[in-house]
Write a protein that holds these residues in place. Structure first.
Motif, PDB file in Angstrom:
ATOM      1  N   VAL A  22       0.874  -1.179   0.000  1.00 36.41           N
ATOM      2  CA  VAL A  22       0.000   0.000   0.000  1.00 36.41           C
ATOM      3  C   VAL A  22       0.908   1.225   0.000  1.00 36.41           C
ATOM      4  CG1 VAL A  22      -1.872   1.195   1.171  1.00 36.41           C
ATOM      5  CG2 VAL A  22      -1.679  -1.298   1.371  1.00 36.41           C
ATOM      6  N   VAL A  23       0.739   2.085  -1.017  1.00 36.50           N
ATOM      7  CA  VAL A  23       1.554   3.302  -1.144  1.00 36.50           C
ATOM      8  C   VAL A  23       0.682   4.494  -0.758  1.00 36.50           C
ATOM      9  CG1 VAL A  23       3.036   4.671  -2.644  1.00 36.50           C
ATOM     10  CG2 VAL A  23       2.835   2.197  -3.014  1.00 36.50           C
ATOM     11  N   ASP A  24       1.092   5.199   0.305  1.00 39.15           N
ATOM     12  CA  ASP A  24       0.314   6.334   0.823  1.00 39.15           C
ATOM     13  C   ASP A  24       1.055   7.643   0.522  1.00 39.15           C
ATOM     14  OD1 ASP A  24      -1.783   7.545   2.049  1.00 39.15           O
ATOM     15  OD2 ASP A  24      -1.577   6.472   3.954  1.00 39.15           O
ATOM     16  N   ASN A  25       0.354   8.773   0.772  1.00 36.15           N
ATOM     17  CA  ASN A  25       0.900  10.128   0.548  1.00 36.15           C
ATOM     18  C   ASN A  25       1.108  10.423  -0.936  1.00 36.15           C
ATOM     19  OD1 ASN A  25       0.862  10.632   3.258  1.00 36.15           O
ATOM     20  ND2 ASN A  25       3.063  10.351   3.564  1.00 36.15           N
ATOM     21  N   LEU A  26       0.222   9.857  -1.794  1.00 35.65           N
ATOM     22  CA  LEU A  26       0.250  10.212  -3.219  1.00 35.65           C
ATOM     23  C   LEU A  26      -0.509  11.524  -3.422  1.00 35.65           C
ATOM     24  CD1 LEU A  26      -0.659   6.758  -4.847  1.00 35.65           C
ATOM     25  CD2 LEU A  26       1.608   7.740  -4.534  1.00 35.65           C
ATOM     26  N   LEU A  68      -7.816   9.219  -3.875  1.00 33.84           N
ATOM     27  CA  LEU A  68      -7.856   9.305  -2.413  1.00 33.84           C
ATOM     28  C   LEU A  68      -6.461   9.450  -1.780  1.00 33.84           C
ATOM     29  CD1 LEU A  68     -10.581   6.590  -1.720  1.00 33.84           C
ATOM     30  CD2 LEU A  68     -10.828   9.073  -1.518  1.00 33.84           C
ATOM     31  N   GLY A  69      -5.412   9.517  -2.611  1.00 35.90           N
ATOM     32  CA  GLY A  69      -4.061   9.745  -2.052  1.00 35.90           C
ATOM     33  C   GLY A  69      -3.320   8.471  -1.704  1.00 35.90           C
ATOM     34  N   TYR A  70      -3.829   7.304  -2.125  1.00 37.19           N
ATOM     35  CA  TYR A  70      -3.086   6.053  -1.901  1.00 37.19           C
ATOM     36  C   TYR A  70      -3.436   5.068  -3.009  1.00 37.19           C
ATOM     37  CZ  TYR A  70      -7.530   4.439   0.138  1.00 37.19           C
ATOM     38  OH  TYR A  70      -8.850   4.116   0.349  1.00 37.19           O
ATOM     39  N   CYS A  71      -2.621   3.997  -3.127  1.00 33.45           N
ATOM     40  CA  CYS A  71      -2.897   2.963  -4.131  1.00 33.45           C
ATOM     41  C   CYS A  71      -2.415   1.608  -3.628  1.00 33.45           C
ATOM     42  CB  CYS A  71      -2.239   3.298  -5.474  1.00 33.45           C
ATOM     43  SG  CYS A  71      -0.450   3.086  -5.472  1.00 33.45           S
ATOM     44  N   PHE A  72      -2.895   0.549  -4.259  1.00 33.80           N
ATOM     45  CA  PHE A  72      -2.481  -0.826  -3.965  1.00 33.80           C
ATOM     46  C   PHE A  72      -1.705  -1.361  -5.168  1.00 33.80           C
ATOM     47  CE2 PHE A  72      -6.350   0.063  -1.658  1.00 33.80           C
ATOM     48  CZ  PHE A  72      -6.083  -0.419  -0.383  1.00 33.80           C
ATOM     49  N   ILE A  73      -0.575  -2.035  -4.909  1.00 28.78           N
ATOM     50  CA  ILE A  73       0.227  -2.626  -5.998  1.00 28.78           C
ATOM     51  C   ILE A  73       0.456  -4.095  -5.672  1.00 28.78           C
ATOM     52  CG2 ILE A  73       2.434  -2.585  -7.236  1.00 28.78           C
ATOM     53  CD1 ILE A  73       2.590   0.422  -6.568  1.00 28.78           C
ATOM     54  N   GLU A  74       0.119  -4.976  -6.637  1.00 22.56           N
ATOM     55  CA  GLU A  74       0.294  -6.418  -6.436  1.00 22.56           C
ATOM     56  C   GLU A  74       1.415  -6.928  -7.339  1.00 22.56           C
ATOM     57  OE1 GLU A  74      -2.279 -10.600  -6.443  1.00 22.56           O
ATOM     58  OE2 GLU A  74      -3.162  -8.767  -7.275  1.00 22.56           O
ATOM     59  N   TYR A  91      10.329   7.619  -0.259  1.00 21.76           N
ATOM     60  CA  TYR A  91      10.675   8.159  -1.583  1.00 21.76           C
ATOM     61  C   TYR A  91      10.034   9.535  -1.769  1.00 21.76           C
ATOM     62  CZ  TYR A  91      10.867   8.498  -6.709  1.00 21.76           C
ATOM     63  OH  TYR A  91      11.078   8.924  -8.001  1.00 21.76           O
ATOM     64  N   LYS A  92      10.829  10.492  -2.243  1.00 13.18           N
ATOM     65  CA  LYS A  92      10.356  11.878  -2.373  1.00 13.18           C
ATOM     66  C   LYS A  92       9.905  12.120  -3.818  1.00 13.18           C
ATOM     67  CE  LYS A  92      11.714  16.442  -0.692  1.00 13.18           C
ATOM     68  NZ  LYS A  92      12.830  17.236  -0.136  1.00 13.18           N
ATOM     69  N   LEU A  93       8.570  12.132  -4.027  1.00  8.26           N
ATOM     70  CA  LEU A  93       8.044  12.411  -5.366  1.00  8.26           C
ATOM     71  C   LEU A  93       8.206  13.897  -5.691  1.00  8.26           C
ATOM     72  CD1 LEU A  93       6.530  11.151  -7.816  1.00  8.26           C
ATOM     73  CD2 LEU A  93       4.401  11.878  -6.717  1.00  8.26           C
ATOM     74  N   ASP A  94       7.840  14.725  -4.725  1.00  6.73           N
ATOM     75  CA  ASP A  94       8.110  16.168  -4.794  1.00  6.73           C
ATOM     76  C   ASP A  94       8.129  16.672  -3.358  1.00  6.73           C
ATOM     77  OD1 ASP A  94       5.409  16.658  -3.954  1.00  6.73           O
ATOM     78  OD2 ASP A  94       4.760  16.417  -6.043  1.00  6.73           O
ATOM     79  N   ARG A  95       8.261  17.965  -3.177  1.00  4.46           N
ATOM     80  CA  ARG A  95       8.422  18.515  -1.825  1.00  4.46           C
ATOM     81  C   ARG A  95       7.235  18.171  -0.920  1.00  4.46           C
ATOM     82  NH1 ARG A  95      10.142  24.674  -1.552  1.00  4.46           N
ATOM     83  NH2 ARG A  95      11.918  23.787  -2.695  1.00  4.46           N
ATOM     84  N   ALA A  96       6.041  18.089  -1.502  1.00  2.00           N
ATOM     85  CA  ALA A  96       4.840  17.885  -0.680  1.00  2.00           C
ATOM     86  C   ALA A  96       4.434  16.419  -0.557  1.00  2.00           C
ATOM     87  CB  ALA A  96       3.680  18.694  -1.267  1.00  2.00           C
ATOM     88  N   HIS A  97       5.061  15.534  -1.318  1.00  2.00           N
ATOM     89  CA  HIS A  97       4.605  14.136  -1.336  1.00  2.00           C
ATOM     90  C   HIS A  97       5.775  13.171  -1.136  1.00  2.00           C
ATOM     91  CE1 HIS A  97       1.493  16.395  -3.598  1.00  2.00           C
ATOM     92  NE2 HIS A  97       0.674  15.634  -2.868  1.00  2.00           N
TER      93      HIS A  97
END
Length: 674
Positions: A22-26, A68-74, A91-97
């Protein structure tokens, strides 16, 4: 007991979603930016492993139509999912995420955390078993473990009685091999779900389990504080390298202190061996029995970790350009490392001694025209022998010499030793444990020579000297007694198990013998007995022999499908060197007690032997008596068969000639007819 190797609480969390993260803070984005964000996430995570078809799901708010700001990866495998979590959490996608990544299976665990804090239950203290009780054996015997077929047995070596005595036996105790810990406290077994250690005062109870699926190899730290486990997993993409997982456990608590994960390529530096090209052990322990430091060879570096925090010393590796090998002193935190020559010989090879944790170089020796190098430490860390194979001037052949470092002396002096015939091939080298001598097998098969040297010559304590050379021996392996003084010169493999028991103090052969096809030779930890074994690499004569230190065969045991023989190690003696010297000085006084015990055993064995002979005699007399009774019962029947002749004695028979007429054939012919 495979199913037991996992802890019960771990089994509760296994919901079958081990390959989902589960990847959060997207970023929260509207429908028109959905595909772009999905493409970015897919690009990041498909670099780590193979995402299943329809294996990326990013939920959308049904009212706002925004994500919703998160995703599931299988992923295809749980190993790829773990690696993705490890590599991208934070992992830093950008300053806010900044990504927060968790395993899907972990959420159930987090949901179980109660809202209100409650103090933990304190269990009453119960003293543990004495795990060293086997050392208090009244007969001062040693134990060993054997594996044959599906059985694993721990046995006493009762050499006085010329037999073994069973301590513990179990079928299917391990799935691949067993291993004693270095001080003999634990016996480790290996299973599909992980490893386990066993021990106890009077039997073998399971003391701790270490969950590590598909574990292949294990290694203890010298002081038994830590256990290193290794596994290698097939990647879902056949073009990728195997994925390696290494865990370092606290032996007593079972807690993972540090784990290392990556491709097999990251762990293959430093020669081949172990499994799938990985040099084992990957981590080598240093600093004596305190288990303070461990190190791993890398590309152009040696990574040295300390066990207080399990992090790199000074938070960085020791940079050494082109380093190919290193070796710890057995007693001190000193590293010996080897760098081969570079630039076609413009930059010579070198051996360096480095102090840890300061990383200060204590000594360096440049070596010219070197093709290969091997390092041998003496067990007390007093000497280091560096065997250097050098090219001749024409570079068409090589010859071998030794660089001998005196580690404990001021400025670490180095001495060069060349054999009388420097073109001799070196077949084997071995230091005398705790001593100042070493042995070298050199020359050509089938009958090489064996030379003995001392680091202390009679007239000069700081010079190496040759003690003797034994010519034309059928030997290719050296096995020193743990106490020094005695050595077994062994001819294994092509030499079919030739054995010579040699006294190095007197420079004389005590005995020669043979254990045909022997594959393994191991001294017991006290240096009193030697075990030779034929394991299942040969189909015939599987089993082991126990010999005295001077080469007398005490007993032999045959076992089909024989896999392992391992003496149980003993911890170092608590006696000081002075006390040990005092015991040697007054040995005759102490030995009276044991001489008396030996005499008692000898008398007991004699009595047992007499009792055995007495039993055999009684059995014989009983058998004779039964036949006499049967003969008496059948006497009348025999007399009747002899026409009333009473005697059974052949000499009393009278021979009579009797003519017997017998019609052999009868036929009737008609000669005339009317």
């Amino acid at each position: 007991d495979d199913e037991d190797v996992y802890h019960d609480d771990q089994l509760e969390f296994d919901s079958g979603f081990g390959n989902v993260i589960v990847v959060d803070n997207l970023p929260v984005v509207p429908r028109e930016k959905f595909e772009k964000l999905e493409g970015v996430i897919r690009k990041i995570y498909s670099q780590i492993g193979v995402i299943k078809e329809d294996g990326l799901w990013m939920p959308v708010d049904p009212e706002t139509k925004k994500t919703l700001g998160y995703c599931f990866i299988e992923y295809n495998t749980p190993q790829e999912a773990e690696l993705a979590k490890e590599k991208t959490n934070g992992y830093k996608l950008d300053r806010a995420h900044i990504f927060a990544v968790n395993m899907f299976d972990d959420f159930d665990k987090y949901m179980r955390v109660p809202d209100e804090w409650a103090p933990p239950e304190i269990n009453p203290y119960t003293p543990g078993e004495n795990l060293q009780k086997w050392l208090t054996d009244e007969k001062a015997r040693d134990q060993f473990v054997i594996r044959a077929g599906t059985d694993t047995e721990v046995l006493w070596n009762d050499a006085r009685q010329s037999k073994t005595e069973l301590v513990y036996k179990r079928s299917y105790w391990t799935e691949s091999f067993v291993q004693w810990s270095p001080l003999g406290t634990y016996l480790a077994t290996v299973h599909r779900q992980g490893a386990a250690v066993w021990g106890g005062a009077n039997t073998f109870n399971r003391l701790m389990r270490y969950a590590h699926p598909q574990v292949k190899l294990i290694d203890f730290s010298p002081g038994e504080k830590f256990l290193v486990t290794y596994s290698s997993h097939e990647p879902s993409n056949p073009h990728d390298a195997n994925r390696v997982v290494i865990n370092i456990f606290d032996v007593r608590t079972g807690k993972v202190m540090r784990d290392f994960k990556g491709s097999a390529d990251e762990f293959t530096i430093g020669g081949a061996g172990g499994v799938a090209g990985v040099s084992w052990p990957v981590f080598r322990w240093g600093g004596g029995k305190e288990d303070k430091y461990f190190a791993k060879l890398g590309k152009n570096m040696i990574s040295v970790y300390e066990t207080e925090t399990f992090s790199l010393i000074d938070k960085k590796s020791l940079k050494v350009e082109n380093v190919v090998d290193f070796s710890w002193s057995p007693t001190d935190p000193i590293l010996a490392l080897f760098v081969p020559e570079l630039g076609g010989g413009n930059q010579p090879a070198r051996v360096s001694l480095v102090q840890i944790p300061s990383k200060v170089e204590l000594r360096q020796k440049n070596l010219f025209s070197v093709s290969d190098c091997k390092m041998y430490w003496q067990s007390n860390g007093e000497y280091l022998a560096v065997k250097a194979d050098r090219y001749t001037k024409t570079k068409k052949s090589t010859y071998t010499g030794f660089e001998l470092f005196r580690i404990k002396e001021r400025d670490i002096p180095i001495e060069v030793l060349e054999l009388d015939n420097k073109n001799d091939k070196i077949i084997a080298f071995a230091w005398e444990p705790k001593g100042h001598r070493f042995a070298v097998i050199h020359g050509d098969n089938p009958r090489p020579d064996i030379s003995f040297y001392s680091m202390k010559s009679s007239h000069n304590l700081g010079r190496v000297s040759k003690l003797t050379t034994l010519k034309g021996k059928q030997a290719n392996a050296l096995f020193w007694s743990p106490g020094g003084r005695f050595i077994v010169l062994a001819g294994l493999k092509g030499f079919n198990g030739q054995l010579e028991f040699f006294n190095v103090d007197e420079l004389e052969t005590m005995a020669t013998a043979e254990h045909f096809m022997a594959t393994d030779i191991e001294w017991d930890p006290t240096g009193r007995y030697v075990a030779t074994a034929v394991t299942s690499v040969h189909e015939m004569e599987n089993g082991f022999n126990i010999w005295s230190f001077h080469g007398k065969l005490l007993y032999r045991i045959l076992k089909d499908h024989f896999f392992q023989f391992l003496w149980r190690p003993r911890p170092p003696s608590f006696l000081s060197a002075e006390k040990e010297e005092e015991i040697l000085k007054y040995l005759k006084k102490y030995s009276k007690k044991y001489d008396a015990e030996d005499q008692d055993v000898s008398m007991l064995l004699s009595e047992q032997d007499r009792e055995k002979r007495r039993t055999l005699k009684e059995e014989w007399e009983k058998w004779i008596s039964e036949w006499r009774r049967a003969s008496e019962e059948e006497k009348l029947e025999r007399q009747k068969l002899r026409d009333g002749e009473a005697s059974d004695e052949e000499e009393e028979y009278e021979a009579k000639e009797v003519e017997v007429e017998e019609i052999l054939d009868f036929s009737e012919e008609v000669l005339f007819e009317e």
